[in-house]
Design a protein around this motif. Structure first.
Motif, PDB file in Angstrom:
ATOM      1  N   ILE A 109       0.845  -1.190   0.000  1.00 36.92           N
ATOM      2  CA  ILE A 109       0.000   0.000   0.000  1.00 36.92           C
ATOM      3  C   ILE A 109       0.884   1.246   0.000  1.00 36.92           C
ATOM      4  O   ILE A 109       1.752   1.398   0.874  1.00 36.92           O
ATOM      5  N   ILE A 110       0.686   2.126  -0.972  1.00 34.02           N
ATOM      6  CA  ILE A 110       1.398   3.404  -1.026  1.00 34.02           C
ATOM      7  C   ILE A 110       0.372   4.508  -0.810  1.00 34.02           C
ATOM      8  O   ILE A 110      -0.599   4.616  -1.567  1.00 34.02           O
ATOM      9  N   SER A 111       0.572   5.315   0.221  1.00 36.36           N
ATOM     10  CA  SER A 111      -0.438   6.323   0.546  1.00 36.36           C
ATOM     11  C   SER A 111       0.203   7.552   1.187  1.00 36.36           C
ATOM     12  O   SER A 111       1.143   7.427   1.974  1.00 36.36           O
ATOM     13  N   PRO A 112      -0.313   8.740   0.869  1.00 38.96           N
ATOM     14  CA  PRO A 112       0.101   9.925   1.640  1.00 38.96           C
ATOM     15  C   PRO A 112      -0.511   9.862   3.034  1.00 38.96           C
ATOM     16  O   PRO A 112      -1.555   9.221   3.237  1.00 38.96           O
ATOM     17  N   HIS A 113       0.134  10.497   3.977  1.00 33.14           N
ATOM     18  CA  HIS A 113      -0.442  10.631   5.324  1.00 33.14           C
ATOM     19  C   HIS A 113       0.103  11.898   5.964  1.00 33.14           C
ATOM     20  O   HIS A 113       1.317  12.086   6.059  1.00 33.14           O
TER      21      HIS A 113
ATOM     22  N   PHE B  33       3.991   8.302   2.814  1.00 30.60           N
ATOM     23  CA  PHE B  33       4.840   9.469   2.581  1.00 30.60           C
ATOM     24  C   PHE B  33       4.113  10.728   3.043  1.00 30.60           C
ATOM     25  O   PHE B  33       2.876  10.774   3.082  1.00 30.60           O
ATOM     26  N   ARG B  34       4.913  11.707   3.400  1.00 34.51           N
ATOM     27  CA  ARG B  34       4.343  12.990   3.805  1.00 34.51           C
ATOM     28  C   ARG B  34       4.098  13.819   2.549  1.00 34.51           C
ATOM     29  O   ARG B  34       5.042  14.184   1.845  1.00 34.51           O
ATOM     30  N   PRO B  35       2.845  14.137   2.225  1.00 39.01           N
ATOM     31  CA  PRO B  35       2.558  14.851   0.985  1.00 39.01           C
ATOM     32  C   PRO B  35       3.030  16.294   1.050  1.00 39.01           C
ATOM     33  O   PRO B  35       3.123  16.891   2.134  1.00 39.01           O
TER      34      PRO B  35
ATOM     35  N   GLN C 261       9.947   6.251  -5.992  1.00 41.51           N
ATOM     36  CA  GLN C 261      10.974   5.554  -5.219  1.00 41.51           C
ATOM     37  C   GLN C 261      10.411   4.293  -4.571  1.00 41.51           C
ATOM     38  O   GLN C 261      11.066   3.236  -4.562  1.00 41.51           O
ATOM     39  N   PHE C 262       9.207   4.394  -4.039  1.00 43.51           N
ATOM     40  CA  PHE C 262       8.573   3.203  -3.471  1.00 43.51           C
ATOM     41  C   PHE C 262       8.402   2.119  -4.538  1.00 43.51           C
ATOM     42  O   PHE C 262       8.686   0.941  -4.295  1.00 43.51           O
ATOM     43  N   LEU C 263       7.933   2.503  -5.711  1.00 47.09           N
ATOM     44  CA  LEU C 263       7.704   1.522  -6.779  1.00 47.09           C
ATOM     45  C   LEU C 263       9.003   0.866  -7.223  1.00 47.09           C
ATOM     46  O   LEU C 263       9.033  -0.344  -7.501  1.00 47.09           O
TER      47      LEU C 263
ATOM     48  N   SER D  33      -2.841  10.801  -7.414  1.00 48.07           N
ATOM     49  CA  SER D  33      -3.202  10.156  -8.684  1.00 48.07           C
ATOM     50  C   SER D  33      -2.334  10.637  -9.845  1.00 48.07           C
ATOM     51  O   SER D  33      -2.168   9.914 -10.827  1.00 48.07           O
ATOM     52  N   ILE D  34      -1.741  11.837  -9.714  1.00 50.95           N
ATOM     53  CA  ILE D  34      -0.883  12.347 -10.780  1.00 50.95           C
ATOM     54  C   ILE D  34       0.306  11.421 -11.040  1.00 50.95           C
ATOM     55  O   ILE D  34       0.867  11.401 -12.141  1.00 50.95           O
ATOM     56  N   ALA D  35       0.659  10.611 -10.043  1.00 51.04           N
ATOM     57  CA  ALA D  35       1.762   9.657 -10.213  1.00 51.04           C
ATOM     58  C   ALA D  35       1.448   8.628 -11.288  1.00 51.04           C
ATOM     59  O   ALA D  35       2.366   8.021 -11.857  1.00 51.04           O
TER      60      ALA D  35
END
Length: 445
Positions: free
Chosen positions: A68-72, A92-94, A124-126, A145-147
């Motif tokens: 799971i990749i998510s901003p927080h 990651f910190r957005p 980097q996560f990917l 989502s822009i990623a």
């Protein structure tokens, strides 16, 4: 297929379990500034419960590896990873949570940020994960989502939470963010594989990308906890994460005025986060309609479970959504044993597949909405029938095991189609003939 797939989900969510494990900051400096500006302190809430429900179901499986990749917000570090209950988390910190970037964008009036910081961290996560498939959950939120625009040489699936490029958005919500609109359109045109829950979303995706391959998929639902013999404080409840025009709150208030003619003491609880300016607008409407003693607001709950507990103080749920196919709040209300009143979207007729489980009015027909509110107040046999049909519908259509098996099969089919050029099994594809009643709703007028 013997290979165990590795799937990276790019999304945005929060729940108490992950917040307990993340190194979070108290944001003292920013909260001090917010206090000076007479704004409330930053708070962290449960967000996107459907993603949490999806994760809970993935925890039960050992045939797929999930990242799971998510901003927080409020992270002390730029990125933080951990594994828990068979799931690998990468937060990651957005950049919209970094004070200097927020000040820069405000000062220079940046309307269309490129989110380079977020995109770099997601990339980097990917690179570290090396997934077989990437599943982007929602295209309408640019900060993550822009990623999707940066991903190449990997099969990329978009699971639609909504479709922002809805021609009726301005009519039903009052405004359209052109940046979000344009970005979603770019993402739709780039991606080949989509998961949609309803015909409206499926048709809008095809409108944006005629070459799209679309699967039918429904998010799993965690059954909320019901409380026996809870004292009823309200007649009706309207609840949503965000109280907005498109959710039908204004129509609910107007309908209550008509109901009040027969039941002067009728009560409505409006639950959810409401922007300050919009709350002032609603307060003026309520005062003008002489409903001040009939309506009570309750702010959004930090934990979704607390919200579910609170709303059970009401007898009936009125949820006249206008843009959703089937709102998650409607399913939650049905699971909690509420008789539900809603509007006719391209999804809500499906709720009555096994008999009348919800009462449906045409969108914007406040008189019909009020009449249905009166019906459930005056017809106990109707309510009994609705609840029986609702239980049947939930048991048959919201089997999480079946839905998760289907999602894993979708991943396998996409993998084989992308890497081995194998045809997609027809039974996984979205079949519009399964939803003939939806075609009566014209959402392009």
């Amino acid at each position: 297929m013997n290979k165990q797939l590795k799937v990276a989900l790019i999304c945005h969510f929060s729940n108490p379990e992950v917040r307990e494990k993340l190194p979070l900051s108290g944001c003292k400096i920013e909260n001090y500034i917010r206090k000076i500006l007479n704004k409330r302190n930053k708070q962290l809430f449960d967000y996107a419960p459907w993603v949490t429900n999806l994760i809970y179901e993935f925890e039960k499986r050992n045939d797929i590896e999930i990242h799971i990749i998510s901003p927080h917000k409020n992270l002390k570090k730029f990125k933080y990873s951990f594994s828990y209950n068979n799931i690998h988390y990468h937060f990651f910190r957005p950049d919209d949570d970094i004070l200097i970037i927020k000040i820069y964008r405000r000062f220079f009036n940046v309307k269309r940020p490129k989110y380079y910081h977020n995109r770099y961290l997601i990339n980097q996560f990917l690179k570290d994960i090396k997934p077989d498939i990437v599943n982007l959950v929602g295209a309408e939120n640019p900060y993550y989502s822009i990623a999707g625009l940066d991903i190449s040489n990997l099969p990329l699936i978009l699971t639609a939470q909504t479709v922002y490029t809805n021609p009726l958005r301005e009519k039903h919500s009052g405004d359209v963010d052109r940046y979000r609109w344009d970005l979603e359109l770019r993402i739709h045109k780039k991606i080949k594989y989509f998961c949609c829950n309803g015909l409206m979303h499926r048709n809008m995706v095809l409108r944006n990308n005629p070459e799209a391959i679309i699967f039918h998929y429904t998010f799993p639902f965690k059954h909320p906890k019901t409380i026996d013999n809870i004292a009823k404080k309200y007649d009706f409840v309207f609840f949503a994460a965000g109280v907005t025009k498109k959710k039908g709150v204004e129509d609910t208030i107007q309908a209550l005025k008509l109901v009040k003619k027969e039941f002067p003491e009728v009560t409505l609880n409006i639950v959810g986060k409401c922007a300050a300016d919009y709350r002032k607008f609603l307060d003026k409407m309520i005062e003008k309609l002489q409903l001040k003693d009939n309506i009570e607001f309750t702010d959004y709950f930090i934990k979704q479970s607390d919200m579910h507990k609170h709303i059970q103080q009401a007898k009936y749920a009125v949820l006249p959504v206008k843009l959703d196919v089937i709102s998650g709040t409607i399913i939650e209300a049905m699971m909690l044993g509420f008789p539900v009143i809603t509007y006719k979207t391209t999804g809500t007729p499906f709720l009555n597949k096994y008999g009348e489980a919800v009462l449906i009015s045409e969108i914007d027909d406040v008189n019909s909405l009020a009449n249905n509110m009166l019906r459930i107040m005056k017809e106990p046999e109707l309510v009994k029938k609705m609840l029986s049909n609702s239980k049947i519908f939930i048991e048959k259509e919201y089997d999480n095991k079946v839905n998760m098996d289907k999602l894993v099969n979708i991943y396998k089919a996409v993998y084989k189609h992308y890497y081995e050029n194998e045809p997609i099994p027809k039974e996984l594809l979205f079949n519009p003939e399964e939803f003939p009643e939806y075609k009566k709703v014209n959402y392009y007028d």
